[in-house]
Write a protein that holds these residues in place. Structure first.
Motif, PDB file in Angstrom:
ATOM      1  N   ALA A 157      38.038 -86.614 -27.505  1.00  0.00           N
ATOM      2  CA  ALA A 157      38.996 -85.580 -27.137  1.00  0.00           C
ATOM      3  C   ALA A 157      39.212 -84.605 -28.286  1.00  0.00           C
ATOM      4  O   ALA A 157      39.216 -83.381 -28.093  1.00  0.00           O
ATOM      5  CB  ALA A 157      40.322 -86.210 -26.713  1.00  0.00           C
ATOM      6  N   ALA A 158      39.366 -85.129 -29.500  1.00  0.00           N
ATOM      7  CA  ALA A 158      39.565 -84.264 -30.665  1.00  0.00           C
ATOM      8  C   ALA A 158      38.321 -83.430 -30.944  1.00  0.00           C
ATOM      9  O   ALA A 158      38.407 -82.239 -31.282  1.00  0.00           O
ATOM     10  CB  ALA A 158      39.929 -85.108 -31.888  1.00  0.00           C
ATOM     11  N   GLY A 159      37.140 -84.045 -30.803  1.00  0.00           N
ATOM     12  CA  GLY A 159      35.905 -83.294 -31.010  1.00  0.00           C
ATOM     13  C   GLY A 159      35.745 -82.165 -30.007  1.00  0.00           C
ATOM     14  O   GLY A 159      35.297 -81.066 -30.347  1.00  0.00           O
ATOM     15  N   LEU A 160      36.113 -82.429 -28.752  1.00  0.00           N
ATOM     16  CA  LEU A 160      36.022 -81.387 -27.730  1.00  0.00           C
ATOM     17  C   LEU A 160      37.090 -80.311 -27.930  1.00  0.00           C
ATOM     18  O   LEU A 160      36.849 -79.140 -27.623  1.00  0.00           O
ATOM     19  CB  LEU A 160      36.133 -81.994 -26.332  1.00  0.00           C
ATOM     20  N   LEU A 161      38.247 -80.712 -28.456  1.00  0.00           N
ATOM     21  CA  LEU A 161      39.267 -79.704 -28.761  1.00  0.00           C
ATOM     22  C   LEU A 161      38.751 -78.739 -29.827  1.00  0.00           C
ATOM     23  O   LEU A 161      38.954 -77.519 -29.725  1.00  0.00           O
ATOM     24  CB  LEU A 161      40.557 -80.378 -29.229  1.00  0.00           C
ATOM     25  N   ALA A 162      38.074 -79.267 -30.841  1.00  0.00           N
ATOM     26  CA  ALA A 162      37.474 -78.393 -31.859  1.00  0.00           C
ATOM     27  C   ALA A 162      36.461 -77.449 -31.220  1.00  0.00           C
ATOM     28  O   ALA A 162      36.395 -76.255 -31.553  1.00  0.00           O
ATOM     29  CB  ALA A 162      36.808 -79.249 -32.944  1.00  0.00           C
ATOM     30  N   HIS A 163      35.661 -77.975 -30.288  1.00  0.00           N
ATOM     31  CA  HIS A 163      34.677 -77.158 -29.572  1.00  0.00           C
ATOM     32  C   HIS A 163      35.374 -76.051 -28.770  1.00  0.00           C
ATOM     33  O   HIS A 163      34.898 -74.911 -28.709  1.00  0.00           O
ATOM     34  CB  HIS A 163      33.869 -78.066 -28.646  1.00  0.00           C
ATOM     35  N   ILE A 164      36.508 -76.380 -28.172  1.00  0.00           N
ATOM     36  CA  ILE A 164      37.266 -75.397 -27.393  1.00  0.00           C
ATOM     37  C   ILE A 164      37.884 -74.347 -28.309  1.00  0.00           C
ATOM     38  O   ILE A 164      37.891 -73.154 -27.985  1.00  0.00           O
ATOM     39  CB  ILE A 164      38.323 -76.114 -26.533  1.00  0.00           C
ATOM     40  N   TYR A 165      38.397 -74.767 -29.464  1.00  0.00           N
ATOM     41  CA  TYR A 165      38.893 -73.786 -30.438  1.00  0.00           C
ATOM     42  C   TYR A 165      37.770 -72.793 -30.793  1.00  0.00           C
ATOM     43  O   TYR A 165      37.995 -71.588 -30.910  1.00  0.00           O
ATOM     44  CB  TYR A 165      39.369 -74.478 -31.708  1.00  0.00           C
ATOM     45  N   ALA A 166      36.555 -73.333 -30.967  1.00  0.00           N
ATOM     46  CA  ALA A 166      35.417 -72.477 -31.331  1.00  0.00           C
ATOM     47  C   ALA A 166      35.102 -71.466 -30.233  1.00  0.00           C
ATOM     48  O   ALA A 166      34.599 -70.374 -30.521  1.00  0.00           O
ATOM     49  CB  ALA A 166      34.192 -73.339 -31.613  1.00  0.00           C
ATOM     50  N   ASN A 167      35.411 -71.829 -28.997  1.00  0.00           N
ATOM     51  CA  ASN A 167      35.096 -70.955 -27.860  1.00  0.00           C
ATOM     52  C   ASN A 167      36.294 -70.147 -27.369  1.00  0.00           C
ATOM     53  O   ASN A 167      36.208 -69.496 -26.318  1.00  0.00           O
ATOM     54  CB  ASN A 167      34.523 -71.791 -26.712  1.00  0.00           C
ATOM     55  N   THR A 168      37.401 -70.203 -28.106  1.00  0.00           N
ATOM     56  CA  THR A 168      38.567 -69.393 -27.743  1.00  0.00           C
ATOM     57  C   THR A 168      39.010 -68.530 -28.922  1.00  0.00           C
ATOM     58  O   THR A 168      40.186 -68.185 -29.034  1.00  0.00           O
ATOM     59  CB  THR A 168      39.742 -70.285 -27.272  1.00  0.00           C
ATOM     60  N   GLY A 169      38.057 -68.200 -29.803  1.00  0.00           N
ATOM     61  CA  GLY A 169      38.339 -67.278 -30.890  1.00  0.00           C
ATOM     62  C   GLY A 169      39.257 -67.819 -31.963  1.00  0.00           C
ATOM     63  O   GLY A 169      40.029 -67.057 -32.559  1.00  0.00           O
ATOM     64  N   GLN A 170      39.158 -69.132 -32.245  1.00  0.00           N
ATOM     65  CA  GLN A 170      39.981 -69.745 -33.289  1.00  0.00           C
ATOM     66  C   GLN A 170      39.090 -70.504 -34.269  1.00  0.00           C
ATOM     67  O   GLN A 170      39.153 -71.729 -34.365  1.00  0.00           O
ATOM     68  CB  GLN A 170      41.021 -70.681 -32.661  1.00  0.00           C
ATOM     69  N   PRO A 171      38.236 -69.783 -34.997  1.00  0.00           N
ATOM     70  CA  PRO A 171      37.249 -70.447 -35.860  1.00  0.00           C
ATOM     71  C   PRO A 171      37.858 -71.291 -36.975  1.00  0.00           C
ATOM     72  O   PRO A 171      37.286 -72.337 -37.334  1.00  0.00           O
ATOM     73  CB  PRO A 171      36.434 -69.280 -36.429  1.00  0.00           C
ATOM     74  N   ASP A 172      38.978 -70.877 -37.550  1.00  0.00           N
ATOM     75  CA  ASP A 172      39.586 -71.657 -38.636  1.00  0.00           C
ATOM     76  C   ASP A 172      40.059 -73.019 -38.132  1.00  0.00           C
ATOM     77  O   ASP A 172      39.832 -74.045 -38.784  1.00  0.00           O
ATOM     78  CB  ASP A 172      40.757 -70.882 -39.256  1.00  0.00           C
ATOM     79  N   LYS A 173      40.721 -73.010 -36.987  1.00  0.00           N
ATOM     80  CA  LYS A 173      41.166 -74.276 -36.400  1.00  0.00           C
ATOM     81  C   LYS A 173      39.970 -75.153 -36.029  1.00  0.00           C
ATOM     82  O   LYS A 173      39.984 -76.367 -36.224  1.00  0.00           O
ATOM     83  CB  LYS A 173      42.029 -74.018 -35.162  1.00  0.00           C
ATOM     84  N   ALA A 174      38.939 -74.522 -35.465  1.00  0.00           N
ATOM     85  CA  ALA A 174      37.747 -75.273 -35.071  1.00  0.00           C
ATOM     86  C   ALA A 174      37.100 -75.936 -36.278  1.00  0.00           C
ATOM     87  O   ALA A 174      36.788 -77.136 -36.250  1.00  0.00           O
ATOM     88  CB  ALA A 174      36.750 -74.339 -34.383  1.00  0.00           C
ATOM     89  N   ASP A 175      36.908 -75.178 -37.343  1.00  0.00           N
ATOM     90  CA  ASP A 175      36.255 -75.703 -38.539  1.00  0.00           C
ATOM     91  C   ASP A 175      37.044 -76.860 -39.128  1.00  0.00           C
ATOM     92  O   ASP A 175      36.481 -77.918 -39.465  1.00  0.00           O
ATOM     93  CB  ASP A 175      36.111 -74.577 -39.570  1.00  0.00           C
ATOM     94  N   ALA A 176      38.358 -76.689 -39.236  1.00  0.00           N
ATOM     95  CA  ALA A 176      39.193 -77.736 -39.830  1.00  0.00           C
ATOM     96  C   ALA A 176      39.181 -79.009 -38.989  1.00  0.00           C
ATOM     97  O   ALA A 176      39.075 -80.124 -39.524  1.00  0.00           O
ATOM     98  CB  ALA A 176      40.621 -77.219 -39.986  1.00  0.00           C
TER      99      ALA A 176
END
Length: 244
Positions: A157-176
């Motif tokens: 779930a956490a890994g997919l949330l990072a993937h979703i951050y990456a696809n919703t214009g939130q690269p900093d959150k995704a990377d972290a």
């Protein structure tokens, strides 16, 4: 009689090669197997013994298609008289397994409207939305699940949330979040999604390193796990080519 034996023998050799080649195309093991299959029918037989038969365990979900569809019909009928959250949630799970993501999301919507104490329907609704490409709709569901249980579904779930951050214009959150999850997770899915994110950010060297991490697991994996992970190995190889 000799002609008949030759015909039967030739037919079986062609059939063996056909089975082996179809499996090779679908599963894409090491390329050298193709030459072995084409060289002689005995090679096709060896391939079937070494690759097709061990893969049979991965096909068990294929044999569940008819019981699953029967259960879907039963639940669709039951819901007319008993539109309970449990019935809708089970039906959503079945639709999710069938790849009918829009119907799955609708069922989870109805389930959640009646019961909101469990993260399960939110998680599965988020997955349905993600597979439909609706990352914005998936975001609040995944945030809810991960905030309640960061280890949910073995950190998927956490890994997919990072993937979703990456696809919703939130690269900093995704990377972290990717970095946080990969401290303990060995999921090839999460590694691949992170590598794809890095490539999209033009961080090619980092993307290559993460993709190589997926492939580095291959030599030490048991055979059944290598077969299960084969799609991720292919994707990692493809990503390496893109990042070169």
């Amino acid at each position: 009689m000799g002609w008949l034996l030759f015909y039967v023998f030739s037919w079986w050799s062609i059939a063996l090669r056909a089975v082996a080649i179809i499996h090779f195309i679908r599963r894409r093991p090491n390329f050298f197997w193709l030459w072995i299959i084409l060289f002689h029918w005995v090679g096709a037989l060896v391939y079937i013994a070494m690759e097709v038969i061990p893969d049979a365990g991965l096909l068990k979900t294929s044999f569940q298609v008819f019981p699953r569809r029967k259960r879907i019909r039963e639940l669709e009928a039951a819901i007319l008289d008993n539109p309970s959250a449990g019935n809708y949630e089970e039906l959503g799970d079945l639709y999710l397994e069938e790849g009918k993501y829009a119907r799955a999301r609708e069922c989870f919507n109805r389930s959640i409207s009646s019961r909101t104490d469990s993260p399960d329907p939110f998680y599965r609704r988020g997955i349905s939305a993600m597979y439909l490409g609706d990352f914005a709709a998936a975001l609040p569901d995944f945030e809810r699940v991960v905030s309640k249980d960061p280890q949910y579904d073995f950190q998927r779930a956490a890994g997919l949330l990072a993937h979703i951050y990456a696809n919703t214009g939130q690269p900093d959150k995704a990377d972290a979040l990717f970095k946080e999850v990969l401290k303990t997770s060995t999921s090839s899915e999460t590694y691949y999604n992170y590598a794809s994110f890095l490539l999209a950010q033009n961080r090619k060297e980092e993307a290559r390193n993460i993709a190589r991490s997926i492939l580095a697991k291959k030599p030490t994996m048991p055979g059944y796990l290598r077969r299960r992970e084969r799609p991720w190995f292919r994707r990692a190889n493809s990503l390496l080519k893109q990042a070169s």
